[in-house]
Design a protein around this motif. Structure first.
Motif, PDB file in Angstrom:
ATOM      1  N   ALA A  10      -8.163  -4.202   2.063  1.00  0.00           N
ATOM      2  CA  ALA A  10      -8.426  -2.815   2.757  1.00  0.00           C
ATOM      3  C   ALA A  10      -6.927  -2.363   3.159  1.00  0.00           C
ATOM      4  CB  ALA A  10      -9.229  -2.768   3.994  1.00  0.00           C
ATOM      5  N   ALA A  11      -6.749  -1.230   2.859  1.00  0.00           N
ATOM      6  CA  ALA A  11      -5.422  -0.790   3.100  1.00  0.00           C
ATOM      7  C   ALA A  11      -5.266   0.480   4.066  1.00  0.00           C
ATOM      8  CB  ALA A  11      -4.396  -0.423   1.828  1.00  0.00           C
ATOM      9  N   SER A  12      -4.172   0.718   4.967  1.00  0.00           N
ATOM     10  CA  SER A  12      -4.169   1.903   5.754  1.00  0.00           C
ATOM     11  C   SER A  12      -2.715   2.194   6.084  1.00  0.00           C
ATOM     12  CB  SER A  12      -4.821   1.622   7.064  1.00  0.00           C
ATOM     13  OG  SER A  12      -4.519   0.637   7.813  1.00  0.00           O
ATOM     14  N   GLY A  13      -2.571   3.288   6.525  1.00  0.00           N
ATOM     15  CA  GLY A  13      -1.051   3.637   7.036  1.00  0.00           C
ATOM     16  C   GLY A  13      -0.224   4.176   5.992  1.00  0.00           C
ATOM     17  N   PHE A  14      -0.635   4.285   4.670  1.00  0.00           N
ATOM     18  CA  PHE A  14       0.279   4.989   3.684  1.00  0.00           C
ATOM     19  C   PHE A  14      -0.636   5.561   2.562  1.00  0.00           C
ATOM     20  CE2 PHE A  14      -0.630   1.665   0.327  1.00  0.00           C
ATOM     21  CZ  PHE A  14      -1.191   0.614   1.051  1.00  0.00           C
ATOM     22  N   GLU A  15       0.099   6.282   1.630  1.00  0.00           N
ATOM     23  CA  GLU A  15      -0.728   6.970   0.539  1.00  0.00           C
ATOM     24  C   GLU A  15      -0.982   6.202  -0.594  1.00  0.00           C
ATOM     25  OE1 GLU A  15      -0.813  10.611   2.386  1.00  0.00           O
ATOM     26  OE2 GLU A  15      -1.552  10.313   0.141  1.00  0.00           O
ATOM     27  N   PHE A  16      -2.366   5.651  -0.264  1.00  0.00           N
ATOM     28  CA  PHE A  16      -2.855   4.715  -1.033  1.00  0.00           C
ATOM     29  C   PHE A  16      -3.010   4.791  -2.436  1.00  0.00           C
ATOM     30  CE2 PHE A  16      -5.342   0.705  -1.647  1.00  0.00           C
ATOM     31  CZ  PHE A  16      -5.941   0.620  -2.391  1.00  0.00           C
ATOM     32  N   ASP A  17      -3.123   5.837  -2.933  1.00  0.00           N
ATOM     33  CA  ASP A  17      -2.866   6.268  -4.544  1.00  0.00           C
ATOM     34  C   ASP A  17      -1.655   6.075  -5.043  1.00  0.00           C
ATOM     35  OD1 ASP A  17      -5.390   9.235  -4.451  1.00  0.00           O
ATOM     36  OD2 ASP A  17      -5.394   7.217  -3.577  1.00  0.00           O
ATOM     37  N   ASP A  18      -0.596   6.251  -4.192  1.00  0.00           N
ATOM     38  CA  ASP A  18       0.673   6.267  -4.731  1.00  0.00           C
ATOM     39  C   ASP A  18       1.208   4.745  -5.003  1.00  0.00           C
ATOM     40  OD1 ASP A  18       1.719   9.144  -3.082  1.00  0.00           O
ATOM     41  OD2 ASP A  18       0.695   8.957  -4.948  1.00  0.00           O
ATOM     42  N   TYR A  19       0.808   3.648  -4.370  1.00  0.00           N
ATOM     43  CA  TYR A  19       1.179   2.566  -4.470  1.00  0.00           C
ATOM     44  C   TYR A  19       0.552   1.385  -5.210  1.00  0.00           C
ATOM     45  CZ  TYR A  19       3.788   3.527   0.157  1.00  0.00           C
ATOM     46  OH  TYR A  19       4.683   4.066   0.982  1.00  0.00           O
ATOM     47  N   SER A  20       1.373   0.524  -5.877  1.00  0.00           N
ATOM     48  CA  SER A  20       0.907  -0.603  -6.487  1.00  0.00           C
ATOM     49  C   SER A  20       0.250  -1.762  -5.214  1.00  0.00           C
ATOM     50  CB  SER A  20       2.055  -1.428  -7.245  1.00  0.00           C
ATOM     51  OG  SER A  20       2.451  -0.361  -8.454  1.00  0.00           O
ATOM     52  N   ILE A  21      -0.842  -2.266  -5.804  1.00  0.00           N
ATOM     53  CA  ILE A  21      -1.246  -3.265  -4.838  1.00  0.00           C
ATOM     54  C   ILE A  21      -1.115  -4.552  -5.781  1.00  0.00           C
ATOM     55  CG2 ILE A  21      -3.109  -4.157  -3.524  1.00  0.00           C
ATOM     56  CD1 ILE A  21      -2.019  -1.603  -2.368  1.00  0.00           C
ATOM     57  N   ALA A  22      -0.838  -5.733  -5.000  1.00  0.00           N
ATOM     58  CA  ALA A  22      -0.760  -7.004  -5.961  1.00  0.00           C
ATOM     59  C   ALA A  22      -1.493  -7.958  -5.120  1.00  0.00           C
ATOM     60  CB  ALA A  22       0.601  -7.492  -6.182  1.00  0.00           C
ATOM     61  N   TRP A  23      -2.072  -9.021  -5.986  1.00  0.00           N
ATOM     62  CA  TRP A  23      -2.661 -10.231  -5.398  1.00  0.00           C
ATOM     63  C   TRP A  23      -1.861 -11.210  -5.697  1.00  0.00           C
ATOM     64  CZ3 TRP A  23      -6.543 -10.576  -1.915  1.00  0.00           C
ATOM     65  CH2 TRP A  23      -7.291  -9.618  -1.693  1.00  0.00           C
ATOM     66  N   PHE A  24      -1.317 -12.071  -4.585  1.00  0.00           N
ATOM     67  CA  PHE A  24      -0.442 -13.250  -4.823  1.00  0.00           C
ATOM     68  C   PHE A  24      -1.531 -14.345  -4.298  1.00  0.00           C
ATOM     69  CE2 PHE A  24       3.444 -12.201  -6.068  1.00  0.00           C
ATOM     70  CZ  PHE A  24       3.544 -10.938  -6.019  1.00  0.00           C
ATOM     71  N   ARG A  25      -1.096 -15.669  -4.700  1.00  0.00           N
ATOM     72  CA  ARG A  25      -1.765 -16.838  -4.120  1.00  0.00           C
ATOM     73  C   ARG A  25      -0.727 -17.941  -3.842  1.00  0.00           C
ATOM     74  NH1 ARG A  25      -5.580 -19.016  -8.985  1.00  0.00           N
ATOM     75  NH2 ARG A  25      -3.711 -19.639 -10.421  1.00  0.00           N
TER      76      ARG A  25
END
Length: 126
Positions: free
Chosen positions: A23-38
């Motif tokens: 869950a993200a907040s504090g930025f324009e979510f649509d414009d950002y890449s989101i990645a999963w790392f482990r």
């Protein structure tokens, strides 16, 4: 303030499934890449999957192809990691990450990301 909150980890038997949420907040979510790392104990943090609103999935680790999928709900500012056919080697702490300066050539590189969620533990028993 950019914030990411990962959740959904747990203990599962080999062959089982889990869905992680970021869950993200504090930025324009649509414009950002989101990645999963482990990151497994004693190992470096590795990229698993990355998605952007414009390009879709921009990175897919070979080790999870055919088993893991990533999706995003821009209305809920949330990215999901659906993990099927889990293996003991998938055991790790899973993190979501983002950064406004990410480019395609750097999506799999952990140090390219300036914002991280707190991580959620996934343990797969054999």
């Amino acid at each position: 303030e950019v914030q990411l909150q990962a959740s959904g980890g747990g203990l599962v038997q080999a062959g089982g499934s889990l869905r992680l949420s970021c869950a993200a907040s504090g930025f324009e979510f649509d414009d950002y890449s989101i990645a999963w790392f482990r990151q497994a104990p004693g190992k470096e943090r590795e990229g698993v999957l990355c998605t952007s609103s414009r390009e879709g999935v921009t990175f897919y680790a070979d080790s999870v192809k055919g088993r893991f999928t990533i999706s995003r709900d821009n209305a809920k500012n949330t990215v999901y990691l659906l993990m099927n056919s889990l293996r003991p080697e998938d055991t790790a702490v899973y993190y979501c990450a983002t950064d406004p300066s990410i480019i395609l050539s750097s999506v799999r590189v952990a140090r390219s990301y300036g914002y991280w969620g707190q991580g959620t533990q996934v343990t797969v028993s054999s």
